[in-house]
Design an enzyme around this catalytic site. Sequence first.
Site, mmCIF file in Angstrom:
data_model
loop_
_atom_site.group_PDB
_atom_site.id
_atom_site.type_symbol
_atom_site.label_atom_id
_atom_site.label_comp_id
_atom_site.label_asym_id
_atom_site.label_seq_id
_atom_site.Cartn_x
_atom_site.Cartn_y
_atom_site.Cartn_z
ATOM 1 N N ALA A 1 0.825 -1.164 -0.113
ATOM 2 C CA ALA A 1 0.079 -0.072 0.182
ATOM 3 C C ALA A 1 0.887 1.122 -0.083
ATOM 4 C CB ALA A 1 -0.857 0.187 1.176
ATOM 5 N N ASP A 2 0.074 2.357 -0.287
ATOM 6 C CA ASP A 2 0.674 3.426 -0.313
ATOM 7 C C ASP A 2 -0.093 4.732 -0.191
ATOM 8 O OD1 ASP A 2 3.422 5.254 -0.827
ATOM 9 O OD2 ASP A 2 2.226 6.488 -2.099
ATOM 10 N N THR A 3 0.283 5.898 0.516
ATOM 11 C CA THR A 3 -0.595 6.733 1.290
ATOM 12 C C THR A 3 -0.139 8.070 0.927
ATOM 13 O OG1 THR A 3 -1.715 5.340 2.886
ATOM 14 C CG2 THR A 3 -1.827 7.736 3.029
#
Length: 209
Positions: free
Chosen positions: A91-93
């Site tokens: 994931a990446d935010t």
Amino acid sequence: MNYIYDFIETGKKDPIENYILLSGSPRRASLLSFLNPQICKTNIDERTIEKHYMEKYKNEEFIHRVGMTCCQISRAKSNIEMENNTMYISADTMVVMDDQIYNKPRNLDKARQMFLSYFGKTHHVITSVCLKMKDYENTFYTIAEVEFVNFYEELSSVINEYLKEENIMDKAGAYGIQDLDPRFVKRISGDINTIIGLPVAEVSYRIYK
């Protein structure tokens, strides 16, 4: 507003026996505790990937340009040799404010500048997720909208105290929603876990559907 966007889905899931979270984030590990995943952090040059895909998607609306770039960063994290019957989750935010990406602040002054800019305005938090197996991939991104209250002087000391936290430099946009004083946030639209770093309900649905 739609809060969930598909990026790519290809292949077919095999029976899943193990889960591996490709992240060193304790927040993501906690959110995924129901899967009891192994933890394996991968190191990539996120900013180089970001620069490349923000240029590639430059004709897209900014928020979706960021969302698709975010997806490519998540995919890059899962570009590893994979075991059979294992689901890899990366994931990446990113935080978006006034058509700018707010990454982790370089110093306290930058963190303060970022944080103060939220008051009286609405910004967006985007989290991409890549669910990947040997012959399967499902990558998507979710958006949450956050509105801060108008600034008033009594909040100054509370803001200063928050910005003194040692881990503020390790958070995109210079904050973690779960740590904020409740007087700061006026409204949230979308999944709060998108802001924390992993939209758990959508992840669970896509794993088990």
